[in-house]
Motif scaffolding. Sequence first.
Motif, mmCIF file in Angstrom:
data_model
loop_
_atom_site.group_PDB
_atom_site.id
_atom_site.type_symbol
_atom_site.label_atom_id
_atom_site.label_comp_id
_atom_site.label_asym_id
_atom_site.label_seq_id
_atom_site.Cartn_x
_atom_site.Cartn_y
_atom_site.Cartn_z
ATOM 1 N N TYR A 1 -27.886 0.620 -83.194
ATOM 2 C CA TYR A 1 -27.208 -0.559 -83.758
ATOM 3 C C TYR A 1 -27.208 -1.639 -82.702
ATOM 4 C CZ TYR A 1 -23.869 -3.022 -86.778
ATOM 5 O OH TYR A 1 -23.251 -3.932 -87.614
ATOM 6 N N ASN A 2 -27.724 -2.806 -83.065
ATOM 7 C CA ASN A 2 -27.856 -3.871 -82.070
ATOM 8 C C ASN A 2 -27.250 -5.171 -82.576
ATOM 9 O OD1 ASN A 2 -29.734 -5.039 -83.847
ATOM 10 N ND2 ASN A 2 -31.442 -3.978 -82.867
ATOM 11 N N VAL A 3 -27.333 -6.192 -81.752
ATOM 12 C CA VAL A 3 -26.678 -7.458 -82.071
ATOM 13 C C VAL A 3 -27.296 -8.131 -83.307
ATOM 14 C CG1 VAL A 3 -28.081 -8.845 -80.466
ATOM 15 C CG2 VAL A 3 -25.776 -9.609 -81.067
ATOM 16 N N GLY A 4 -28.605 -7.939 -83.515
ATOM 17 C CA GLY A 4 -29.247 -8.516 -84.696
ATOM 18 C C GLY A 4 -28.733 -7.893 -85.981
ATOM 19 N N ALA A 5 -28.569 -6.571 -85.958
ATOM 20 C CA ALA A 5 -28.031 -5.874 -87.135
ATOM 21 C C ALA A 5 -26.581 -6.281 -87.369
ATOM 22 C CB ALA A 5 -28.129 -4.362 -86.932
ATOM 23 N N PHE A 6 -25.820 -6.428 -86.274
ATOM 24 C CA PHE A 6 -24.424 -6.836 -86.413
ATOM 25 C C PHE A 6 -24.321 -8.245 -86.998
ATOM 26 C CE2 PHE A 6 -20.781 -9.179 -84.573
ATOM 27 C CZ PHE A 6 -19.761 -8.519 -85.249
ATOM 28 N N GLU A 7 -25.181 -9.160 -86.543
ATOM 29 C CA GLU A 7 -25.139 -10.528 -87.077
ATOM 30 C C GLU A 7 -25.282 -10.516 -88.598
ATOM 31 O OE1 GLU A 7 -27.557 -14.797 -86.803
ATOM 32 O OE2 GLU A 7 -28.524 -12.946 -86.163
ATOM 33 N N PRO B 1 -5.899 -5.489 -92.193
ATOM 34 C CA PRO B 1 -7.207 -4.890 -92.512
ATOM 35 C C PRO B 1 -8.242 -5.260 -91.441
ATOM 36 C CG PRO B 1 -6.286 -6.050 -94.417
ATOM 37 C CD PRO B 1 -5.461 -6.444 -93.235
ATOM 38 N N HIS B 2 -8.937 -4.243 -90.916
ATOM 39 C CA HIS B 2 -9.962 -4.439 -89.890
ATOM 40 C C HIS B 2 -11.336 -4.025 -90.421
ATOM 41 C CE1 HIS B 2 -6.472 -4.515 -87.212
ATOM 42 N NE2 HIS B 2 -7.260 -4.898 -86.220
ATOM 43 N N HIS B 3 -12.374 -4.680 -89.896
ATOM 44 C CA HIS B 3 -13.758 -4.330 -90.226
ATOM 45 C C HIS B 3 -14.561 -4.196 -88.936
ATOM 46 C CE1 HIS B 3 -12.882 -5.310 -94.433
ATOM 47 N NE2 HIS B 3 -12.180 -6.327 -93.932
ATOM 48 N N PHE B 4 -15.532 -3.296 -88.944
ATOM 49 C CA PHE B 4 -16.421 -3.035 -87.796
ATOM 50 C C PHE B 4 -15.705 -2.364 -86.626
ATOM 51 C CE2 PHE B 4 -18.206 -6.695 -90.106
ATOM 52 C CZ PHE B 4 -19.407 -6.118 -90.522
ATOM 53 N N VAL C 1 -12.346 -9.261 -88.492
ATOM 54 C CA VAL C 1 -13.690 -8.754 -88.193
ATOM 55 C C VAL C 1 -13.758 -8.545 -86.684
ATOM 56 C CG1 VAL C 1 -16.138 -9.391 -88.089
ATOM 57 C CG2 VAL C 1 -14.801 -9.868 -90.160
ATOM 58 N N SER C 2 -14.104 -7.339 -86.255
ATOM 59 C CA SER C 2 -14.219 -7.075 -84.818
ATOM 60 C C SER C 2 -15.624 -7.428 -84.338
ATOM 61 C CB SER C 2 -13.947 -5.600 -84.512
ATOM 62 O OG SER C 2 -14.245 -5.337 -83.153
ATOM 63 N N ALA C 3 -15.688 -8.134 -83.208
ATOM 64 C CA ALA C 3 -16.972 -8.434 -82.568
ATOM 65 C C ALA C 3 -16.998 -7.805 -81.185
ATOM 66 C CB ALA C 3 -17.183 -9.946 -82.477
ATOM 67 N N ASP C 4 -16.343 -6.648 -81.069
ATOM 68 C CA ASP C 4 -16.356 -5.907 -79.812
ATOM 69 C C ASP C 4 -17.390 -4.789 -79.942
ATOM 70 O OD1 ASP C 4 -15.852 -4.002 -77.736
ATOM 71 O OD2 ASP C 4 -13.903 -4.953 -77.408
ATOM 72 N N SER C 5 -18.530 -4.961 -79.284
ATOM 73 C CA SER C 5 -19.666 -4.065 -79.506
ATOM 74 C C SER C 5 -19.375 -2.624 -79.092
ATOM 75 C CB SER C 5 -20.895 -4.570 -78.743
ATOM 76 O OG SER C 5 -20.651 -4.600 -77.347
ATOM 77 N N ARG C 6 -18.386 -2.404 -78.230
ATOM 78 C CA ARG C 6 -18.080 -1.032 -77.794
ATOM 79 C C ARG C 6 -17.165 -0.324 -78.787
ATOM 80 N NH1 ARG C 6 -16.835 -0.077 -72.004
ATOM 81 N NH2 ARG C 6 -14.704 -0.417 -72.688
ATOM 82 N N GLN C 7 -16.442 -1.101 -79.579
ATOM 83 C CA GLN C 7 -15.503 -0.488 -80.529
ATOM 84 C C GLN C 7 -16.161 -0.130 -81.866
ATOM 85 O OE1 GLN C 7 -12.082 -3.097 -80.732
ATOM 86 N NE2 GLN C 7 -11.526 -2.707 -78.594
#
Length: 303
Positions: A75-81, A62-65, A35-41
Amino acid sequence: MLSNNKYLISIVGPTAIGKTSLSIKLANFFNTEIVSADSRQFFKEMSIGTAAPTEEELAAAPHHFIHHKSITEDYNVGAFEKDALIKIEELHQKHDIVIMVGGSGLYVDAVTKGLDYFPDVDPKIREQLNKTLENEGLEVLQLQLKTLDEVAYKTIAIDNPHRVIRALEICIGTKQPYSSFLNKEKNKRPFKTITVGLTADRDIIYDRINQRVDIMVENGLIEEVKSLTEYKSLNALNTVGYKEIFNYLDESCTVDFAISEIKKNSRRFAKRQLTWFKRNNETLWFDYLTPLEKVIKSIKDSM
């Protein structure tokens, strides 16, 4: 390792340190997904300037996000959470261990700890603050925040206009300090997080950043940014690697100066990343050249 326990291995560290490479090796070892948590990617239009995983890297596990949103989408951090927790729960039905990787500290914390709760405030406040930013500059807003909430002024990324405006709109809209809403009791997570941090001596980190920027330019960074000119006012593109090239394209500076600014701003970003991630006392820190076997042993010992 208890068979009924679920784990999230979160890989953090400064930009260009080798997080992507380690995440793929760990995903392959534990036979799991990333799971990627890189907001720019997240944004499919931004590949070169965000150092998104290559086709080969994406095929290796396998990658996600990665590139699942457009820069035109909000798309913001709340939606990503929310999205990330749903995906991790889904992956945990197949795997006891899931890997998360990314250098966006706020996005990592949103998944591992939960976000702080903030009341809704009048959107007109943000509109007014954005006008102030445009007409009077960031320093005016920084000084306003210092007056209203000195704790936030000293702790947030003060040179990031979006963070400053977010803190100010809460201060103004609630008539309470932004910092008073931070670090309240969060929701518990149904998994245990093991955080692995990669680092190196500062000179090595800076050298790796400089080399990466040169490679980005060779790979077509200027052409990528040029193709996004009509969108340059969007929040997603107000970021290192893009805003400097926009200045060059506007003829505000030379190409050499723009590239040197990307390197300088990336080094500053790396410094802030390390400050953020070093707050977590439970992180298992490793030099970026540490053999994989040693990292795996430490992870297993923490289970």
